[in-house]
Design a protein around this motif. Sequence first.
Motif, PDB file in Angstrom:
ATOM      1  N   GLU A  79      29.379  48.838  42.231  1.00 23.26           N
ATOM      2  CA  GLU A  79      30.574  48.040  42.444  1.00 23.26           C
ATOM      3  C   GLU A  79      30.213  46.818  42.952  1.00 23.26           C
ATOM      4  O   GLU A  79      29.168  46.541  43.693  1.00 23.26           O
ATOM      5  CB  GLU A  79      31.699  48.797  43.474  1.00 23.26           C
ATOM      6  N   LEU A  80      31.021  45.882  42.531  1.00 23.68           N
ATOM      7  CA  LEU A  80      31.005  44.570  42.733  1.00 23.68           C
ATOM      8  C   LEU A  80      32.414  43.806  43.389  1.00 23.68           C
ATOM      9  O   LEU A  80      33.351  44.038  42.875  1.00 23.68           O
ATOM     10  CB  LEU A  80      30.211  43.635  41.888  1.00 23.68           C
ATOM     11  N   ARG A  81      32.201  42.783  44.337  1.00 29.12           N
ATOM     12  CA  ARG A  81      33.316  42.031  44.426  1.00 29.12           C
ATOM     13  C   ARG A  81      32.817  40.560  44.799  1.00 29.12           C
ATOM     14  O   ARG A  81      31.907  40.533  45.115  1.00 29.12           O
ATOM     15  CB  ARG A  81      34.415  42.647  45.566  1.00 29.12           C
ATOM     16  N   PHE A  82      33.870  39.676  44.895  1.00 32.35           N
ATOM     17  CA  PHE A  82      33.306  38.329  44.948  1.00 32.35           C
ATOM     18  C   PHE A  82      34.398  37.505  45.994  1.00 32.35           C
ATOM     19  O   PHE A  82      35.343  38.030  45.976  1.00 32.35           O
ATOM     20  CB  PHE A  82      33.073  37.759  43.634  1.00 32.35           C
ATOM     21  N   ARG A  83      33.597  36.418  46.663  1.00 35.19           N
ATOM     22  CA  ARG A  83      34.477  35.796  47.504  1.00 35.19           C
ATOM     23  C   ARG A  83      35.470  34.779  46.772  1.00 35.19           C
ATOM     24  O   ARG A  83      35.041  34.004  45.612  1.00 35.19           O
ATOM     25  CB  ARG A  83      33.375  34.908  48.369  1.00 35.19           C
ATOM     26  N   VAL A  84      36.707  34.803  47.006  1.00 31.90           N
ATOM     27  CA  VAL A  84      37.560  34.062  46.523  1.00 31.90           C
ATOM     28  C   VAL A  84      38.269  32.945  47.399  1.00 31.90           C
ATOM     29  O   VAL A  84      39.201  32.172  47.046  1.00 31.90           O
ATOM     30  CB  VAL A  84      38.912  34.829  45.961  1.00 31.90           C
ATOM     31  N   GLY A  85      37.919  32.904  48.734  1.00 30.07           N
ATOM     32  CA  GLY A  85      38.459  32.045  49.703  1.00 30.07           C
ATOM     33  C   GLY A  85      37.421  31.930  50.738  1.00 30.07           C
ATOM     34  O   GLY A  85      36.473  32.739  50.893  1.00 30.07           O
ATOM     35  N   PRO A  86      37.917  31.280  51.936  1.00 30.90           N
ATOM     36  CA  PRO A  86      36.859  31.400  52.984  1.00 30.90           C
ATOM     37  C   PRO A  86      36.822  32.586  53.735  1.00 30.90           C
ATOM     38  O   PRO A  86      35.630  32.840  54.218  1.00 30.90           O
ATOM     39  CB  PRO A  86      37.696  30.262  54.099  1.00 30.90           C
ATOM     40  N   ARG A  87      37.817  33.467  53.761  1.00 29.65           N
ATOM     41  CA  ARG A  87      37.605  34.686  54.519  1.00 29.65           C
ATOM     42  C   ARG A  87      38.279  35.946  53.491  1.00 29.65           C
ATOM     43  O   ARG A  87      38.728  36.858  54.189  1.00 29.65           O
ATOM     44  CB  ARG A  87      38.227  34.619  55.768  1.00 29.65           C
ATOM     45  N   SER A  88      38.403  35.541  52.142  1.00 33.43           N
ATOM     46  CA  SER A  88      39.102  36.536  51.523  1.00 33.43           C
ATOM     47  C   SER A  88      38.004  36.916  50.220  1.00 33.43           C
ATOM     48  O   SER A  88      37.259  36.210  49.611  1.00 33.43           O
ATOM     49  CB  SER A  88      40.185  36.264  50.771  1.00 33.43           C
ATOM     50  N   GLN A 128      29.505  40.685  47.121  1.00 33.94           N
ATOM     51  CA  GLN A 128      29.082  41.899  47.529  1.00 33.94           C
ATOM     52  C   GLN A 128      28.871  43.005  46.847  1.00 33.94           C
ATOM     53  O   GLN A 128      29.640  43.040  45.660  1.00 33.94           O
ATOM     54  CB  GLN A 128      30.168  42.185  48.609  1.00 33.94           C
ATOM     55  N   LEU A 129      27.775  43.730  46.981  1.00 35.26           N
ATOM     56  CA  LEU A 129      27.345  44.820  45.995  1.00 35.26           C
ATOM     57  C   LEU A 129      27.303  46.233  46.861  1.00 35.26           C
ATOM     58  O   LEU A 129      26.941  46.062  47.904  1.00 35.26           O
ATOM     59  CB  LEU A 129      26.127  44.571  45.456  1.00 35.26           C
ATOM     60  N   ARG A 130      27.768  47.247  46.086  1.00 38.40           N
ATOM     61  CA  ARG A 130      27.264  48.589  46.629  1.00 38.40           C
ATOM     62  C   ARG A 130      27.033  49.410  45.701  1.00 38.40           C
ATOM     63  O   ARG A 130      27.355  49.420  44.513  1.00 38.40           O
ATOM     64  CB  ARG A 130      28.483  49.078  47.457  1.00 38.40           C
ATOM     65  N   ALA A 131      26.262  50.530  45.965  1.00 34.65           N
ATOM     66  CA  ALA A 131      25.871  51.550  44.697  1.00 34.65           C
ATOM     67  C   ALA A 131      26.005  52.837  45.382  1.00 34.65           C
ATOM     68  O   ALA A 131      25.898  53.120  46.789  1.00 34.65           O
ATOM     69  CB  ALA A 131      24.282  51.214  44.441  1.00 34.65           C
TER      70      ALA A 131
END
Length: 524
Positions: A79-88, A128-131
């Motif tokens: 799974e992956l998520r990405f930064r969309v703001g300074p702290r989000s 951020q990644l996790r498996a």
Amino acid sequence: MSAPRLTRRSVIAAGAGAVAAGLLRPAGGLAALASAPHASLSEQRVGPLGPAGVTVELTRAADLIGVQWPTAGAAPGIELRFRVGPRSWSRWVSAAGCCGGHRQGPAGQPAQALVGDPVWTGGTTAVQLRASAALSGVRLWLVDVSGGMGARRSAATLGAFAAAGLPAATPVLNAGAGQPRVIARRAWAKGAARPRVAPGYGAVQMAFVHHTENPNGYSAAEVPAMLRAIYAYHRFVHGWNDIGYNFVVDLYGRIFEARAGGIDEPVVGAHAGGYNLVSTGVAVLGSFSGTPISPAARASLARLLAWKLALHGVPAQGRVTVRVNPAGASYSRFPANARVPLARIAGHRDADSTDCPGNVLYGELAAIRRSVRRLAARPLRATLALAPPTPGAPLAGAAPPASPAAPPGEARTLVGAVRMLDGTPVAGARVVLQARTVSRRGEVVAERPIGEAVSDAAGGWSLAAIVSPSGRGMSLRALFAGSSGLGAAVSEPLDLPAPLAISPPQAPASAPPPSPPAAAPPAS
């Protein structure tokens, strides 16, 4: 974190379709974005990955990201998520993608790695990644289509200008309830996303519905850049000839021509391994595992499917049995050469080992089929064949098997028919015989009329032809453009190793309108 490693595919300029030796940095600013929409592709190492996850600061802003991992071991849940703001951060999305990843490696050799489907970020600098299990040798593929500015930021600056005035694709053939507006490929490709080779043509016997597994919160102005980024990933990471889908529908209900080759042609895509030769593929832009598609997207999806299937003489409901092509069988739920019955409008998961198009959209397909049937209640089917050069050949409309081999100068007969799906003939239908011409690797496709005929009381027609003594082969189709309340229909292509000349030319100045067929329920 280790430094990024550059390889022969580390950077591309999508406009030239070439791999460069160093990082391509398009000039910044809106003028450059509009006039030179290149894509750069870079690779970045991640290293070990496991359930605890890892944060990766990117070496450059990325509008779209894909993950690569070794083939050893079971398919991991990445799974992956990405930064969309300074702290989000965005929500977590699957990075393994369709079918647990696409094989990557030299042609004809065992795959050395698997790569997931691309995830749109719109311009991020960290992921951020996790498996679900420990992995090593994980890498990221980073696509930039905004010159480092960030596609979301660029789209916000351009605003409505980037989303308005997009040209429509042609031709217009009003099958089903009428042809919906399809935005031309050039609107998003802008001359910079050329296919690797000319398109292939098969047959449209069914349609697959997909989703792209991108976050849903994108603006209308972002969509052209999204398509350029998906093209670059499909073309240079997956190694496909072009973007995989035939059509893309966004959440605003806009329909885009995706793969080159002609919206009215049976273009072979790369959307459904094992089934591409017999299907058309429509992707809804977004993720629908837990979210329904928008009402606008749903209406456009139904309208597009009604038009495309009716044009090729395919009913909205019922099933068709197709053979699994060995070339794509590794993705299929069924073995190579298996005969598989599938719904005429199927979800990707019906055929391949994937969750696509997401649980919610998959659950809507039954209702979508009913909508398509209402929109295209009585499609027509057009046929085309080359009659055998033997005495007592079947009458026009009997659709004998094609027999393309013939010596130069030999007289042959082209035959076909226009009928309802239940066999009811359409008499008086003006049929145009067309020869397809393709240039610029499928970016320009034209169907040139070479003869005309009118169907008889049985719905059949025929044209006399002479085999040309010279020249390359040709691809023909029969077109009934529709009239008197009847929709358009095109035949499957007839590919010939030598060109034919219609002899004598037949182009009647007038013809009676097609006789409305007797009322009959739609075929299922």
